[in-house]
Scaffold this motif. Sequence first.
Motif, PDB file in Angstrom:
ATOM      1  N   VAL A  38       0.706  -1.129  -0.106  1.00 28.33           N
ATOM      2  CA  VAL A  38      -0.129   0.073  -0.125  1.00 28.33           C
ATOM      3  C   VAL A  38       0.934   1.358  -0.029  1.00 28.33           C
ATOM      4  N   GLN A  39       1.917   1.234   0.816  1.00 26.79           N
ATOM      5  CA  GLN A  39       2.748   2.330   0.936  1.00 26.79           C
ATOM      6  C   GLN A  39       3.570   2.605  -0.447  1.00 26.79           C
ATOM      7  N   SER A  41       2.534   1.798  -3.286  1.00 24.04           N
ATOM      8  CA  SER A  41       1.529   2.255  -4.415  1.00 24.04           C
ATOM      9  C   SER A  41       1.274   3.512  -4.249  1.00 24.04           C
ATOM     10  N   ALA A  42       0.999   4.037  -2.963  1.00 24.69           N
ATOM     11  CA  ALA A  42       0.873   5.592  -2.573  1.00 24.69           C
ATOM     12  C   ALA A  42       1.869   6.413  -2.971  1.00 24.69           C
ATOM     13  N   SER A  43       3.175   5.882  -2.925  1.00 23.66           N
ATOM     14  CA  SER A  43       4.372   6.748  -3.245  1.00 23.66           C
ATOM     15  C   SER A  43       4.002   7.130  -4.717  1.00 23.66           C
ATOM     16  N   GLN A  46       1.472   9.238  -5.718  1.00 28.82           N
ATOM     17  CA  GLN A  46       1.724  10.767  -5.177  1.00 28.82           C
ATOM     18  C   GLN A  46       2.608  11.380  -6.250  1.00 28.82           C
ATOM     19  N   SER A  56      -1.380  16.757  -2.353  1.00 30.10           N
ATOM     20  CA  SER A  56      -0.967  15.436  -1.464  1.00 30.10           C
ATOM     21  C   SER A  56      -2.185  14.319  -1.394  1.00 30.10           C
ATOM     22  N   ILE A  57      -1.937  13.123  -1.409  1.00 29.21           N
ATOM     23  CA  ILE A  57      -2.919  11.885  -1.033  1.00 29.21           C
ATOM     24  C   ILE A  57      -3.046  12.374   0.576  1.00 29.21           C
ATOM     25  N   THR A  59      -5.412   9.994   1.936  1.00 26.13           N
ATOM     26  CA  THR A  59      -5.961   8.741   2.335  1.00 26.13           C
ATOM     27  C   THR A  59      -5.080   8.313   3.591  1.00 26.13           C
ATOM     28  N   ILE A  61      -3.149   5.570   5.798  1.00 28.30           N
ATOM     29  CA  ILE A  61      -2.808   4.122   5.741  1.00 28.30           C
ATOM     30  C   ILE A  61      -2.422   3.832   7.140  1.00 28.30           C
TER      31      ILE A  61
END
Length: 76
Positions: A38-39, A41-43, A46, A56-57, A59, A61
């Motif tokens: 998840v981290q 993917s978020a990176s 972003q 910025s996202i 969401t 986590i």
Amino acid sequence: MAGHAEVVRVIHGLRQGDARTPCRSAVYTSNAVQRHAVQASASRFQAELARAGHGSITTEIAVAGPFCFVEDEHQQ
């Protein structure tokens, strides 16, 4: 109950659509492998948002805590 969050099990993705909605988004993980995925993917996402000039996202986590299933009429 105050402070609770409604959580969904993701089967397929849908877009929220309306940025003015009072809903918040979160991804709760149950192990280190999920958290890393998840981290990562978020990176990546972003970086694409920043490249396109977006913010910025927001969401959350976090590690999943205790939960219970919601009533059947609220499923799907």
